[in-house]
Design a protein around this motif. Structure first.
Motif, PDB file in Angstrom:
ATOM      1  N   MET A   1       0.950  -1.315  -0.052  1.00  0.00           N
ATOM      2  CA  MET A   1       0.350  -0.203   0.212  1.00  0.00           C
ATOM      3  C   MET A   1       1.214   1.119   0.285  1.00  0.00           C
ATOM      4  N   THR A   2       0.229   2.227  -0.435  1.00  0.00           N
ATOM      5  CA  THR A   2       1.461   3.369  -0.868  1.00  0.00           C
ATOM      6  C   THR A   2       0.693   4.831   0.370  1.00  0.00           C
ATOM      7  N   GLY A   3       1.276   5.478   0.589  1.00  0.00           N
ATOM      8  CA  GLY A   3       0.617   6.590   1.064  1.00  0.00           C
ATOM      9  C   GLY A   3       0.069   7.016   0.009  1.00  0.00           C
ATOM     10  N   THR A   4      -1.084   8.629   0.933  1.00  0.00           N
ATOM     11  CA  THR A   4      -2.016   9.276  -0.312  1.00  0.00           C
ATOM     12  C   THR A   4      -1.566  10.736  -0.293  1.00  0.00           C
ATOM     13  N   ILE A   5      -2.248  11.497  -1.036  1.00  0.00           N
ATOM     14  CA  ILE A   5      -2.047  13.051  -1.025  1.00  0.00           C
ATOM     15  C   ILE A   5      -3.667  13.177  -1.664  1.00  0.00           C
ATOM     16  N   THR A   6      -4.007  14.411  -1.111  1.00  0.00           N
ATOM     17  CA  THR A   6      -5.754  15.156  -1.470  1.00  0.00           C
ATOM     18  C   THR A   6      -5.155  16.259  -2.684  1.00  0.00           C
ATOM     19  N   PHE A   7      -5.491  16.274  -3.638  1.00  0.00           N
ATOM     20  CA  PHE A   7      -5.535  17.679  -4.759  1.00  0.00           C
ATOM     21  C   PHE A   7      -7.611  17.375  -5.581  1.00  0.00           C
ATOM     22  N   SER A   8      -7.708  18.416  -5.728  1.00  0.00           N
ATOM     23  CA  SER A   8      -8.800  19.123  -5.828  1.00  0.00           C
ATOM     24  C   SER A   8      -9.838  17.923  -5.336  1.00  0.00           C
ATOM     25  N   ASP A   9      -9.808  17.502  -3.422  1.00  0.00           N
ATOM     26  CA  ASP A   9     -10.673  16.671  -3.292  1.00  0.00           C
ATOM     27  C   ASP A   9     -10.730  15.876  -3.356  1.00  0.00           C
ATOM     28  N   ILE A  10     -10.031  14.958  -4.314  1.00  0.00           N
ATOM     29  CA  ILE A  10      -9.360  13.689  -4.943  1.00  0.00           C
ATOM     30  C   ILE A  10      -8.038  12.832  -4.192  1.00  0.00           C
ATOM     31  N   THR A  11      -8.637  11.955  -3.524  1.00  0.00           N
ATOM     32  CA  THR A  11      -7.139  11.178  -2.759  1.00  0.00           C
ATOM     33  C   THR A  11      -7.352  10.613  -3.603  1.00  0.00           C
ATOM     34  N   VAL A  12      -5.733   9.842  -3.884  1.00  0.00           N
ATOM     35  CA  VAL A  12      -4.944   9.711  -4.955  1.00  0.00           C
ATOM     36  C   VAL A  12      -3.891   8.341  -3.753  1.00  0.00           C
ATOM     37  N   GLY A  13      -4.014   7.311  -3.837  1.00  0.00           N
ATOM     38  CA  GLY A  13      -3.098   6.148  -3.757  1.00  0.00           C
ATOM     39  C   GLY A  13      -3.852   4.921  -3.007  1.00  0.00           C
ATOM     40  N   GLY A  14      -3.039   4.702  -1.459  1.00  0.00           N
ATOM     41  CA  GLY A  14      -3.821   4.339  -0.535  1.00  0.00           C
ATOM     42  C   GLY A  14      -4.374   3.344  -1.706  1.00  0.00           C
ATOM     43  N   ASP A  15      -5.536   2.050  -0.935  1.00  0.00           N
ATOM     44  CA  ASP A  15      -6.333   1.691  -1.577  1.00  0.00           C
ATOM     45  C   ASP A  15      -7.789   1.643  -2.974  1.00  0.00           C
ATOM     46  N   SER A  16      -7.578   3.000  -3.019  1.00  0.00           N
ATOM     47  CA  SER A  16      -8.437   3.512  -4.069  1.00  0.00           C
ATOM     48  C   SER A  16      -7.241   3.180  -5.194  1.00  0.00           C
ATOM     49  N   PRO A  17      -8.624   3.105  -6.401  1.00  0.00           N
ATOM     50  CA  PRO A  17      -8.122   2.698  -7.328  1.00  0.00           C
ATOM     51  C   PRO A  17      -7.232   3.754  -8.218  1.00  0.00           C
ATOM     52  N   ALA A  18      -6.853   3.947  -9.391  1.00  0.00           N
ATOM     53  CA  ALA A  18      -5.578   4.433 -10.262  1.00  0.00           C
ATOM     54  C   ALA A  18      -6.969   5.159 -10.890  1.00  0.00           C
ATOM     55  N   VAL A  19      -6.455   6.570 -10.091  1.00  0.00           N
ATOM     56  CA  VAL A  19      -6.843   8.157 -11.184  1.00  0.00           C
ATOM     57  C   VAL A  19      -6.310   8.143 -11.932  1.00  0.00           C
ATOM     58  N   LEU A  20      -7.589   8.294 -12.754  1.00  0.00           N
ATOM     59  CA  LEU A  20      -6.745   8.574 -14.513  1.00  0.00           C
ATOM     60  C   LEU A  20      -7.046   9.639 -15.281  1.00  0.00           C
ATOM     61  N   SER A  21      -6.376  10.093 -15.932  1.00  0.00           N
ATOM     62  CA  SER A  21      -7.098  11.777 -16.197  1.00  0.00           C
ATOM     63  C   SER A  21      -5.832  12.035 -17.655  1.00  0.00           C
ATOM     64  N   LEU A  22      -7.533  12.334 -18.365  1.00  0.00           N
ATOM     65  CA  LEU A  22      -6.660  12.780 -20.063  1.00  0.00           C
ATOM     66  C   LEU A  22      -6.387  14.248 -20.114  1.00  0.00           C
ATOM     67  N   SER A  23      -5.576  15.093 -21.410  1.00  0.00           N
ATOM     68  CA  SER A  23      -5.118  15.683 -21.455  1.00  0.00           C
ATOM     69  C   SER A  23      -5.682  16.881 -22.232  1.00  0.00           C
ATOM     70  N   ILE A  24      -5.304  18.065 -21.657  1.00  0.00           N
ATOM     71  CA  ILE A  24      -6.018  19.552 -22.907  1.00  0.00           C
ATOM     72  C   ILE A  24      -4.239  20.265 -22.510  1.00  0.00           C
ATOM     73  N   THR A  25      -4.314  20.515 -23.799  1.00  0.00           N
ATOM     74  CA  THR A  25      -2.790  21.659 -24.166  1.00  0.00           C
ATOM     75  C   THR A  25      -3.243  22.849 -24.610  1.00  0.00           C
ATOM     76  N   ASP A  48     -16.299   5.915 -13.961  1.00  0.00           N
ATOM     77  CA  ASP A  48     -15.694   6.790 -12.797  1.00  0.00           C
ATOM     78  C   ASP A  48     -14.092   6.595 -11.624  1.00  0.00           C
ATOM     79  N   ASN A  49     -13.455   6.033 -12.714  1.00  0.00           N
ATOM     80  CA  ASN A  49     -12.130   6.473 -12.323  1.00  0.00           C
ATOM     81  C   ASN A  49     -11.106   7.897 -12.996  1.00  0.00           C
ATOM     82  N   PHE A  50     -12.068   8.268 -14.562  1.00  0.00           N
ATOM     83  CA  PHE A  50     -11.307   9.532 -14.755  1.00  0.00           C
ATOM     84  C   PHE A  50     -11.682  10.851 -14.246  1.00  0.00           C
ATOM     85  N   LYS A  51     -11.209  11.038 -13.047  1.00  0.00           N
ATOM     86  CA  LYS A  51     -11.441  12.020 -12.310  1.00  0.00           C
ATOM     87  C   LYS A  51     -10.977  13.151 -12.654  1.00  0.00           C
ATOM     88  N   ALA A  52      -9.750  13.216 -13.449  1.00  0.00           N
ATOM     89  CA  ALA A  52      -9.275  14.454 -13.578  1.00  0.00           C
ATOM     90  C   ALA A  52      -9.113  14.872 -15.282  1.00  0.00           C
TER      91      ALA A  52
END
Length: 226
Positions: A1-25, A48-52
């Motif tokens: 298990m990894t530690g967690t951080i939060t950005f934009s009220d989203i928790t990343v790490g721990g037992d949460s599913p991977a947070v997925l993100s597409l990009s804008i240039t 549900d995992n495309f949160k960012a």
């Protein structure tokens, strides 16, 4: 298990599913960036995992980058990752966002200073794991670590090395970020990361079918992170 951080009220790490993100240039310009974010929302609807989303500064114009971030933030209410080589652009753009974004893209010293000023969590990037651990140790804010993988082999090896180190070294116990590009090989690298301890996956672009596959993997492997 990894530690967690939060950005934009989203928790990343721990037992949460991977947070997925597409990009804008920002090379699209603010007007087309607004079109792009709507397209992303439609493409990832019900996944549900495309949160960012990640907003990239590709043309090094602080005014255009800031305006692009502003326009996207009026449409998108999920997590935001700001990526720029220019600390001034990150400082100005991050001030537009109510919920602290994740910032990345410039050197370690600048990111640490920006984190201290803004309170935003940061993403440190280096292919040298020792350098990554030094960056984490000196960080004044929460962080994720990006081992700068550029193919499936390096993704597998570096993610695994960081996971093993996290059992012994506190600085390694951070969510792992994987940054990929577009298309089928990007999906392959992202999939390896999801299956091998990756907590935040940022992809330049991916079609709907690829998004569905990656979202499913993130749900499947959420319980296999130890």
């Amino acid at each position: 298990m990894t530690g967690t951080i939060t950005f934009s009220d989203i928790t990343v790490g721990g037992d949460s599913p991977a947070v997925l993100s597409l990009s804008i240039t920002d090379a699209l310009g603010p007007q087309m960036a607004a079109v792009r974010i709507v397209e992303i929302m439609e493409r990832t609807s019900d996944l549900d995992n495309f949160k960012a989303v990640c907003i990239r500064d590709d043309i090094s114009d602080p005014e255009i980058y800031t305006e692009t971030v502003r326009v996207v933030s009026t449409v998108w209410d999920g997590g935001m990752i700001l990526e720029s080589r220019n600390p001034a652009s990150l400082l100005t753009a991050s001030a537009l966002i109510g919920n602290l974004p994740l910032i990345t893209g410039c050197d370690c010293t600048s990111l640490s200073e920006l984190g201290s000023i803004t309170g935003c969590p940061v993403a440190f990037r280096s292919a040298d794991i020792s350098d990554l651990l030094d960056m984490v140790e000196s960080s004044p804010v929460g962080c994720v670590i990006d081992p700068a993988t550029d193919n499936m082999k390096s993704c597998l090896e570096r993610n695994t090395d960081l996971h093993r180190l996290s059992e012994r070294i506190p600085e390694a116990d951070r969510p792992i970020m994987t940054r990929t590009w577009s298309g089928e090989y990007a999906l392959a690298v992202a999939s390896v990361s999801v299956m091998r301890y990756g907590s935040l996956i940022v992809i330049d672009d991916l079609d709907r079918d690829g998004c569905v596959i990656l979202n499913g993997l993130a749900n499947t492997f959420r319980g296999h992170r130890n």
